[in-house]
Design a protein around this motif. Structure first.
Motif, short mmCIF file in Angstrom:
data_model
loop_
_atom_site.label_atom_id
_atom_site.label_comp_id
_atom_site.label_asym_id
_atom_site.label_seq_id
_atom_site.Cartn_x
_atom_site.Cartn_y
_atom_site.Cartn_z
N ALA A 12 7.06 21.35 9.80
CA ALA A 12 6.14 20.23 9.72
C ALA A 12 4.88 20.50 10.55
N PRO A 13 3.71 20.15 10.03
CA PRO A 13 2.49 20.31 10.83
C PRO A 13 2.53 19.48 12.10
N TRP A 14 3.17 18.32 12.04
CA TRP A 14 3.35 17.45 13.20
C TRP A 14 4.47 16.47 12.89
N LEU A 15 5.01 15.89 13.97
CA LEU A 15 6.08 14.92 13.83
C LEU A 15 5.56 13.53 14.18
N VAL A 35 0.87 -1.17 0.00
CA VAL A 35 0.00 0.00 0.00
C VAL A 35 0.91 1.23 0.00
N ILE A 36 0.92 1.93 -1.13
CA ILE A 36 1.84 3.05 -1.32
C ILE A 36 1.05 4.35 -1.39
N SER A 37 1.57 5.39 -0.79
CA SER A 37 0.95 6.71 -0.86
C SER A 37 0.82 7.17 -2.31
N ALA A 38 -0.26 7.88 -2.59
CA ALA A 38 -0.45 8.48 -3.91
C ALA A 38 -0.12 9.97 -3.88
N ALA A 39 0.32 10.48 -2.73
CA ALA A 39 0.61 11.92 -2.62
C ALA A 39 1.90 12.28 -3.34
N ASP A 40 1.93 13.46 -3.90
CA ASP A 40 3.15 13.96 -4.55
C ASP A 40 3.69 15.18 -3.83
N ARG A 41 3.20 15.40 -2.60
CA ARG A 41 3.60 16.59 -1.85
C ARG A 41 3.41 16.36 -0.36
N TRP A 42 4.02 17.26 0.41
CA TRP A 42 3.76 17.35 1.84
C TRP A 42 3.50 18.82 2.13
N THR A 43 2.33 19.14 2.61
CA THR A 43 1.97 20.53 2.86
C THR A 43 2.45 20.93 4.25
N LEU A 44 3.35 21.91 4.30
CA LEU A 44 3.94 22.34 5.56
C LEU A 44 3.04 23.35 6.26
N ASN A 45 3.37 23.65 7.52
CA ASN A 45 2.42 24.43 8.32
C ASN A 45 2.33 25.89 7.92
N ASP A 46 3.21 26.36 7.04
CA ASP A 46 3.10 27.72 6.52
C ASP A 46 2.47 27.74 5.14
N GLY A 47 1.95 26.58 4.70
CA GLY A 47 1.31 26.48 3.40
C GLY A 47 2.25 26.12 2.27
N GLU A 48 3.56 26.06 2.55
CA GLU A 48 4.51 25.69 1.51
C GLU A 48 4.27 24.25 1.06
N ILE A 49 4.37 24.03 -0.24
CA ILE A 49 4.21 22.70 -0.80
C ILE A 49 5.60 22.10 -1.02
#
Length: 235
Positions: free
Chosen positions: A179-182, A7-21
């Motif tokens: 990071a939004p969370w660790l 089961v692999i993630s389909a995401a191509d990004r990680w959205t940081l807590n300042d909105g940066e992609i």
């Protein structure tokens, strides 16, 4: 022939807590090494993602963060060999996890973006844990257990011994301070008994009942070999 569901993630990004992609996806070694080990053992492998979307490789995982040059070359070559398989995953909501001897979640920052909130994955994890059949989560992939917690209930993973990428390892990434969370923090909040290696970036695998977890990319081989030994012994 044992059957394993990746089961692999389909995401191509990680959205940081300042909105940066932050461009992201799956971590190369965490897919390539276990897939190679299982394939060479003759296991039948199915790859699934949310929505059946082709997973995205985190390019950082083939740079200096991915280890020594020879290792990165081997990983790249193997991913090239299975490129057509990775490009055509099945949709996660169409698979029957009971049909598989092992369910395996590789990491990368992708799971922090999608699997941590994916209800289909959360239900699969809950059912799999209760089934007693092997479930494995590597590095950031334990983030997916957050989606297995009922809004007003106790996580089915509470009380299990687990590992996953440590705060110290995450903070080696310059962008992680946003990071939004660790992951380590969230796992502890969920009620798992978290552990980690004495030194960062060293292999560490924890097995509690049917739950197998690996701390970091460096744990990829050790985790896969442990599954190979245990499933082979029970076959």
């Amino acid at each position: 022939m044992p059957k394993v569901l990746f089961v692999i993630s389909a995401a191509d990004r990680w959205t940081l807590n300042d909105g940066e992609i932050h461009p992201s996806g799956f971590w190369a070694e965490e897919v390539a090494v276990p897939h190679r080990i299982f394939s060479e053992a003759g296991w039948d492998i199915t790859i699934a993602t949310p929505g059946g979307k082709a997973p995205t490789l985190d390019r950082l995982s083939l740079g200096i963060a991915g280890g020594l040059p020879w290792k990165r070359r081997e990983v790249q070559q193997y991913l090239d060999r299975i490129d057509s398989v990775l490009a055509h995953p099945v949709a996660l909501d169409t698979v029957d996890p009971d049909a598989f001897d092992v369910v395996f979640y590789p990491g990368g920052h992708g799971p922090m973006e999608d699997l941590a909130y994916d209800a289909t994955s959360g239900a699969l994890l809950t059912e799999r844990l209760a089934s007693g059949k092997p479930l494995a989560l590597l590095c950031h992939a334990p983030a997916a257990i957050l989606a297995a917690t009922p809004p007003d209930g106790k996580s089915p993973f509470a009380g299990y011994r687990m590992t996953g990428l440590s705060n110290r390892e995450e903070l080696l990434n310059r962008f992680a301070k946003k990071a939004p969370w660790l992951l380590e923090d969230k796992l502890k909040e969920t009620g798992v008994e978290y552990s980690k290696a004495l030194l960062p970036l060293r292999p560490h695998v924890v097995v509690d009942r049917n739950l197998y977890t690996g701390q970091n990319p460096q744990s990829s081989e050790k985790l896969a070999q442990r599954l190979l030994a245990d499933v082979g012994a029970s076959a």
